[in-house]
Design a protein around this motif. Structure first.
Motif, PDB file in Angstrom:
ATOM      1  N   LEU A   1       0.812  -1.215   0.000  1.00  0.00           N
ATOM      2  CA  LEU A   1       0.000   0.000   0.000  1.00  0.00           C
ATOM      3  C   LEU A   1       0.852   1.275   0.000  1.00  0.00           C
TER       4      LEU A   1
ATOM      5  N   LEU B   1      -1.773  -5.159  -2.672  1.00  0.00           N
ATOM      6  CA  LEU B   1      -2.719  -4.419  -3.522  1.00  0.00           C
ATOM      7  C   LEU B   1      -3.353  -5.384  -4.530  1.00  0.00           C
ATOM      8  N   HIS B   2      -4.646  -5.208  -4.750  1.00  0.00           N
ATOM      9  CA  HIS B   2      -5.382  -6.102  -5.649  1.00  0.00           C
ATOM     10  C   HIS B   2      -6.168  -5.238  -6.632  1.00  0.00           C
ATOM     11  N   HIS B   3      -5.603  -5.082  -7.818  1.00  0.00           N
ATOM     12  CA  HIS B   3      -6.194  -4.176  -8.795  1.00  0.00           C
ATOM     13  C   HIS B   3      -7.486  -4.746  -9.367  1.00  0.00           C
ATOM     14  N   VAL B   4      -8.447  -3.886  -9.641  1.00  0.00           N
ATOM     15  CA  VAL B   4      -9.661  -4.307 -10.345  1.00  0.00           C
ATOM     16  C   VAL B   4      -9.649  -3.734 -11.765  1.00  0.00           C
ATOM     17  N   ALA B   5      -9.538  -2.411 -11.866  1.00  0.00           N
ATOM     18  CA  ALA B   5      -9.539  -1.735 -13.163  1.00  0.00           C
ATOM     19  C   ALA B   5      -9.283  -0.254 -12.925  1.00  0.00           C
TER      20      ALA B   5
ATOM     21  N   GLY C   1      -7.018   2.005 -12.027  1.00  0.00           N
ATOM     22  CA  GLY C   1      -6.490   2.661 -10.828  1.00  0.00           C
ATOM     23  C   GLY C   1      -7.301   2.416  -9.568  1.00  0.00           C
ATOM     24  N   HIS C   2      -8.266   1.506  -9.652  1.00  0.00           N
ATOM     25  CA  HIS C   2      -9.096   1.161  -8.499  1.00  0.00           C
ATOM     26  C   HIS C   2      -8.595  -0.179  -7.940  1.00  0.00           C
ATOM     27  N   TYR C   3      -8.122  -0.127  -6.706  1.00  0.00           N
ATOM     28  CA  TYR C   3      -7.544  -1.307  -6.060  1.00  0.00           C
ATOM     29  C   TYR C   3      -8.296  -1.601  -4.763  1.00  0.00           C
ATOM     30  N   TYR C   4      -8.153  -2.836  -4.304  1.00  0.00           N
ATOM     31  CA  TYR C   4      -8.488  -3.163  -2.914  1.00  0.00           C
ATOM     32  C   TYR C   4      -7.203  -3.593  -2.217  1.00  0.00           C
ATOM     33  N   ALA C   5      -7.062  -3.196  -0.966  1.00  0.00           N
ATOM     34  CA  ALA C   5      -5.984  -3.716  -0.135  1.00  0.00           C
ATOM     35  C   ALA C   5      -6.449  -5.050   0.444  1.00  0.00           C
ATOM     36  N   ILE C   6      -5.500  -5.916   0.773  1.00  0.00           N
ATOM     37  CA  ILE C   6      -5.895  -7.180   1.400  1.00  0.00           C
ATOM     38  C   ILE C   6      -6.473  -6.871   2.790  1.00  0.00           C
ATOM     39  N   GLY C   7      -7.381  -7.745   3.260  1.00  0.00           N
ATOM     40  CA  GLY C   7      -8.087  -7.472   4.497  1.00  0.00           C
ATOM     41  C   GLY C   7      -7.743  -8.432   5.630  1.00  0.00           C
TER      42      GLY C   7
END
Lengths: 189, 189
Positions: free
Chosen positions: A78, A172-176, A178-184
């Motif tokens: 992150l 970091l887990h990219h979707v599309a 520039g929109h990512y999710y961080a691991i939880g």
């Protein structure tokens, strides 16, 4: 090398990517170094550890991988979000200063001369397993992991420490776009 | 079919797996249905959408994929943790009651007769792109996504809604041995 960076046993190297993080791919050839982001990287085997990564024909990194037969997959975090998105949306073809502009610092381990990106959580040194049909038809590259390292502040003794480390270390887990999710949170079955 | 399940445009189907979730793989042939968990599944292309999945030779699901030439990749969620771990650690070869024991309910969409697992967040119907060398040498299977659906409570208009949905919908990211992380917070670059 930062004393927090420790070798990862090869039989546990698959754990560095099995949870599906977006990675950085780096390679060098003939004095040129490039680093790109790749959301489509996946473990392929345990022993010897192998992985797949999709490298588009427009990337300069792909050319360096094909020419040198070697590359590094690294798991960024992150704290490196701007760097990851920057190198993922900028080509060395158009911008010779790409790496400097996005704050990429490189180091190497031992005498293998592979370009490792500083500040990541983990690094997997790979030898290309040449499969021309996959590479040409699908942009699909297979690497055999020949060495791996991780920062002991986030991966130690074969285990990710996301549940106890500072949030800056989250993968970091990219979707599309520039929109990512961080691991939880950790969950056990 | 549950009215919350809506089609996903094929050009956005890659977004269902790009963030690296552990998936369920289902297939049927000759009246036999199997479902397995796979952490090693990855998007491969945008249009037409393709993906890769690693299917070990010991799994019955693989046999059904090879014989039928079709399979479903579905994205399970935190509410299904026990199911995911159960079908991932139990073989139909040894246990004919595997699916019932782990609470797997199946449904199909239209007349394609593919076995979709109820309760998941998203489903990708795939046709096997036959690549015998990859399948035999690497256990690596390529699927072309021919249709996709998602539950609108967690994926709508091309976007995951993890940041606003109940935690039960979070995707699962396996590391090893029943140890998973749930997906976490959204971050924008």
């Amino acid at each position: 090398m930062d004393s927090n960076i420790l070798p990862v046993e090869l039989e546990k190297a698959y754990r560095l990517v099995t949870h599906g993080p977006t990675v950085l791919v780096s390679a060098s050839h003939g004095g040129v170094v490039d680093v790109m982001a790749a959301a489509w990287c996946c473990a392929l085997d345990f022993a010897p550890p192998k992985l797949t990564v999709v490298l588009d024909k427009i990337t300069r990194t792909r050319e360096l991988v094909e020419r040198s037969g070697r590359f590094v997959i690294q798991v960024p975090n992150l704290a490196q979000l701007a760097l990851v998105n920057g190198v993922g949306n900028n080509s060395l073809h158009d911008n010779p200063d790409k790496l400097q502009q996005h704050g990429v610092e490189l180091f190497s381990v031992g005498d293998n001369n592979l370009p490792l990106v500083a500040g990541c959580s983990a690094w997997l040194a790979c030898e290309l397993v040449s499969e021309p049909h996959n590479q040409q038809s699908y942009d699909l590259f297979i690497g055999e992991v020949t060495a791996a390292w991780a920062d002991q502040r986030i991966f130690r003794q074969g285990h990710w420490l996301f549940e106890q480390a500072d949030a800056r270390w989250k993968s970091l887990h990219h979707v599309a776009g520039g929109h990512y999710y961080a691991i939880g949170d950790a969950v056990e079955s």
